[in-house]
Design a protein around this motif. Structure first.
Motif, PDB file in Angstrom:
ATOM      1  N   LYS A   1       0.833  -1.212   0.000  1.00  0.00           N
ATOM      2  CA  LYS A   1       0.000   0.000   0.000  1.00  0.00           C
ATOM      3  C   LYS A   1       0.864   1.257   0.000  1.00  0.00           C
ATOM      4  O   LYS A   1       1.880   1.294   0.703  1.00  0.00           O
ATOM      5  CB  LYS A   1      -0.945  -0.004   1.208  1.00  0.00           C
ATOM      6  CG  LYS A   1      -0.223   0.063   2.541  1.00  0.00           C
ATOM      7  CD  LYS A   1      -1.179  -0.135   3.710  1.00  0.00           C
ATOM      8  CE  LYS A   1      -0.472   0.108   5.023  1.00  0.00           C
ATOM      9  NZ  LYS A   1      -1.162  -0.500   6.170  1.00  0.00           N
TER      10      LYS A   1
ATOM     11  N   ILE B   1      -6.514  -6.207   2.575  1.00  0.00           N
ATOM     12  CA  ILE B   1      -6.308  -6.286   4.025  1.00  0.00           C
ATOM     13  C   ILE B   1      -6.949  -5.119   4.776  1.00  0.00           C
ATOM     14  O   ILE B   1      -6.959  -5.112   5.998  1.00  0.00           O
ATOM     15  CB  ILE B   1      -4.793  -6.360   4.368  1.00  0.00           C
ATOM     16  CG1 ILE B   1      -4.052  -5.123   3.844  1.00  0.00           C
ATOM     17  CG2 ILE B   1      -4.175  -7.637   3.768  1.00  0.00           C
ATOM     18  CD1 ILE B   1      -2.599  -5.068   4.274  1.00  0.00           C
TER      19      ILE B   1
ATOM     20  N   MET C   1       2.739  -8.077  11.866  1.00  0.00           N
ATOM     21  CA  MET C   1       3.167  -7.044  10.930  1.00  0.00           C
ATOM     22  C   MET C   1       4.666  -6.795  11.189  1.00  0.00           C
ATOM     23  O   MET C   1       5.305  -7.543  11.911  1.00  0.00           O
ATOM     24  CB  MET C   1       2.321  -5.777  11.132  1.00  0.00           C
ATOM     25  CG  MET C   1       0.863  -6.156  11.163  1.00  0.00           C
ATOM     26  SD  MET C   1      -0.435  -4.902  11.278  1.00  0.00           S
ATOM     27  CE  MET C   1       0.308  -3.327  11.243  1.00  0.00           C
ATOM     28  N   THR C   2       5.214  -5.752  10.593  1.00  0.00           N
ATOM     29  CA  THR C   2       6.658  -5.539  10.717  1.00  0.00           C
ATOM     30  C   THR C   2       7.124  -5.542  12.179  1.00  0.00           C
ATOM     31  O   THR C   2       8.146  -6.143  12.506  1.00  0.00           O
ATOM     32  CB  THR C   2       7.063  -4.207  10.042  1.00  0.00           C
ATOM     33  OG1 THR C   2       6.718  -4.296   8.663  1.00  0.00           O
ATOM     34  CG2 THR C   2       8.548  -3.931  10.193  1.00  0.00           C
TER      35      THR C   2
ATOM     36  N   ARG D   1       1.756 -10.124   7.483  1.00  0.00           N
ATOM     37  CA  ARG D   1       1.560  -9.017   6.543  1.00  0.00           C
ATOM     38  C   ARG D   1       2.628  -7.956   6.811  1.00  0.00           C
ATOM     39  O   ARG D   1       2.551  -7.235   7.798  1.00  0.00           O
ATOM     40  CB  ARG D   1       0.155  -8.429   6.725  1.00  0.00           C
ATOM     41  CG  ARG D   1      -0.976  -9.488   6.739  1.00  0.00           C
ATOM     42  CD  ARG D   1      -2.314  -8.832   7.009  1.00  0.00           C
ATOM     43  NE  ARG D   1      -2.293  -8.010   8.218  1.00  0.00           N
ATOM     44  CZ  ARG D   1      -2.660  -8.426   9.436  1.00  0.00           C
ATOM     45  NH1 ARG D   1      -3.119  -9.646   9.634  1.00  0.00           N
ATOM     46  NH2 ARG D   1      -2.588  -7.607  10.465  1.00  0.00           N
TER      47      ARG D   1
ATOM     48  N   GLY E   1       4.806  -4.681   5.622  1.00  0.00           N
ATOM     49  CA  GLY E   1       4.932  -3.537   4.729  1.00  0.00           C
ATOM     50  C   GLY E   1       6.274  -2.862   4.876  1.00  0.00           C
ATOM     51  O   GLY E   1       7.195  -3.064   4.079  1.00  0.00           O
ATOM     52  N   THR E   2       6.420  -2.056   5.932  1.00  0.00           N
ATOM     53  CA  THR E   2       7.633  -1.247   6.094  1.00  0.00           C
ATOM     54  C   THR E   2       8.904  -2.095   6.182  1.00  0.00           C
ATOM     55  O   THR E   2       9.956  -1.654   5.732  1.00  0.00           O
ATOM     56  CB  THR E   2       7.525  -0.336   7.335  1.00  0.00           C
ATOM     57  OG1 THR E   2       7.162  -1.134   8.460  1.00  0.00           O
ATOM     58  CG2 THR E   2       6.467   0.720   7.152  1.00  0.00           C
TER      59      THR E   2
ATOM     60  N   ARG F   1       6.460   4.325   5.233  1.00  0.00           N
ATOM     61  CA  ARG F   1       5.485   4.961   4.341  1.00  0.00           C
ATOM     62  C   ARG F   1       5.427   6.456   4.608  1.00  0.00           C
ATOM     63  O   ARG F   1       5.540   6.903   5.704  1.00  0.00           O
ATOM     64  CB  ARG F   1       4.088   4.347   4.550  1.00  0.00           C
ATOM     65  CG  ARG F   1       3.939   2.982   3.902  1.00  0.00           C
ATOM     66  CD  ARG F   1       2.546   2.425   4.109  1.00  0.00           C
ATOM     67  NE  ARG F   1       2.263   2.171   5.494  1.00  0.00           N
ATOM     68  CZ  ARG F   1       2.555   1.035   6.139  1.00  0.00           C
ATOM     69  NH1 ARG F   1       3.125   0.041   5.503  1.00  0.00           N
ATOM     70  NH2 ARG F   1       2.281   0.887   7.406  1.00  0.00           N
TER      71      ARG F   1
HETATM   72  C1  LIG Z   1      -0.300  -1.515   6.636  1.00  0.00           C
HETATM   73  C2  LIG Z   1      -0.780  -2.822   7.139  1.00  0.00           C
HETATM   74  C3  LIG Z   1       0.124  -3.860   7.427  1.00  0.00           C
HETATM   75  C4  LIG Z   1       1.631  -3.725   7.312  1.00  0.00           C
HETATM   76  O1  LIG Z   1       2.115  -2.911   8.325  1.00  0.00           O
HETATM   77  P1  LIG Z   1       3.706  -2.709   8.543  1.00  0.00           P
HETATM   78  O2  LIG Z   1       3.809  -2.257   9.939  1.00  0.00           O
HETATM   79  O3  LIG Z   1       4.131  -1.682   7.547  1.00  0.00           O
HETATM   80  O4  LIG Z   1       4.345  -4.018   8.302  1.00  0.00           O
HETATM   81  C5  LIG Z   1      -0.400  -5.072   7.835  1.00  0.00           C
HETATM   82  N1  LIG Z   1      -1.722  -5.264   7.965  1.00  0.00           N
HETATM   83  C6  LIG Z   1      -2.617  -4.289   7.714  1.00  0.00           C
HETATM   84  C7  LIG Z   1      -4.062  -4.591   7.859  1.00  0.00           C
HETATM   85  C8  LIG Z   1      -2.174  -3.045   7.280  1.00  0.00           C
HETATM   86  O5  LIG Z   1      -3.080  -2.094   7.018  1.00  0.00           O
END
Ligand SMILES: *Cc1c(COP(=O)(O)O)cnc(C)c1O
Length: 226
Positions: free
Chosen positions: A34, A76, A201-202, A217, A219-220, A226
């Protein structure tokens, strides 16, 4: 850079698995792209990533035609009922089903297209006001209702744990959801395939994997801030 970060995350997942005696092949890494451009996603793809997570329908639809056909898309983020029609048939998995009403809309649009849409129920384990999702004590009833829908298949559960600097604080949350997940799996509800536990998450995926996550999941950790 992105390829190296991806490999590092994969190694950390393997280490978490090893610590608790799990097989790393049980855990799928979703690259949460995203806000990030397709050029960065392509780097991750070239390094082996195939599963990508997006939280907004508009962005998802813009990116789909720009990535190779074997890219698998995970929605997500919170999904509004009026946007359901646009995503049916485009996603591998919708992680964020947070109401029976939304599931019914997915049913309606999937039936029109002759498809079965795979979903997860989002659970707000920590009962945070800022978050979507069922409370834990509401989830079984919702699951049973949604299981009646013929064009929707519940494949598991998802949670977003509280933001914290110390991931150990989220361990009880992940453990609680895993216990509920196993409990629901044992009930063998018709048309429910309790196979996916999307959590971590991260900032907290190592602990989530130790506590049973089958999808994380990130992202960063892959694409930077971001
Ligand atoms: C943005 C997001 C993530 C990833 O988050 P990070 O901390 O960047 O890894 C995971 N799950 C959901 C639902 C998100 O919106």
């Amino acid at each position: 850079m992105i390829g190296e970060r991806l490999k590092k995350i994969e190694q950390q997942i393997e280490e978490s698995c090893r610590r608790v005696g799990r097989d790393p092949s049980e855990v799928t890494l979703i690259a949460v792209s995203k806000t990030k451009p397709v050029s960065m996603m392509t780097k991750a793809y070239e390094a082996g990533a195939r599963q990508f997570g997006e939280n907004r329908v508009q962005e998802l639809l813009e990116k789909i035609p720009q990535m190779p056909d074997d890219t698998m898309w995970h929605l997500i983020g919170h999904l509004q009922t009026n946007k359901v029609r646009q995503v049916i048939g485009r996603t591998r998995l919708i992680h964020s089903v947070d109401s029976v009403r939304l599931a019914r809309e997915i049913e309606k649009e999937s039936a029109k297209r002759g498809l079965v849409t795979e979903i997860l129920l989002e659970v707000n384990v920590a009962r945070e006001e800022s978050k979507f999702g069922f409370f834990l004590e509401e989830t079984e009833e919702a699951l049973r209702e949604i299981s009646q829908l013929k064009h929707v298949r519940v494949c598991g559960l998802m949670t977003i744990a509280p933001f914290t600097a110390d991931m150990e604080e989220n361990r009880p949350i992940f453990r609680k959801l895993n216990q509920f997940f196993v409990d629901m799996k044992c009930k063998n509800i018709d048309n429910v395939n309790m196979a996916v536990l999307s959590m971590g998450m991260t900032g907290d995926f190592s602990v989530a994997v130790e506590e049973g996550a089958t999808m994380v999941r990130i992202g960063t950790g892959i694409f930077s801030a971001r």
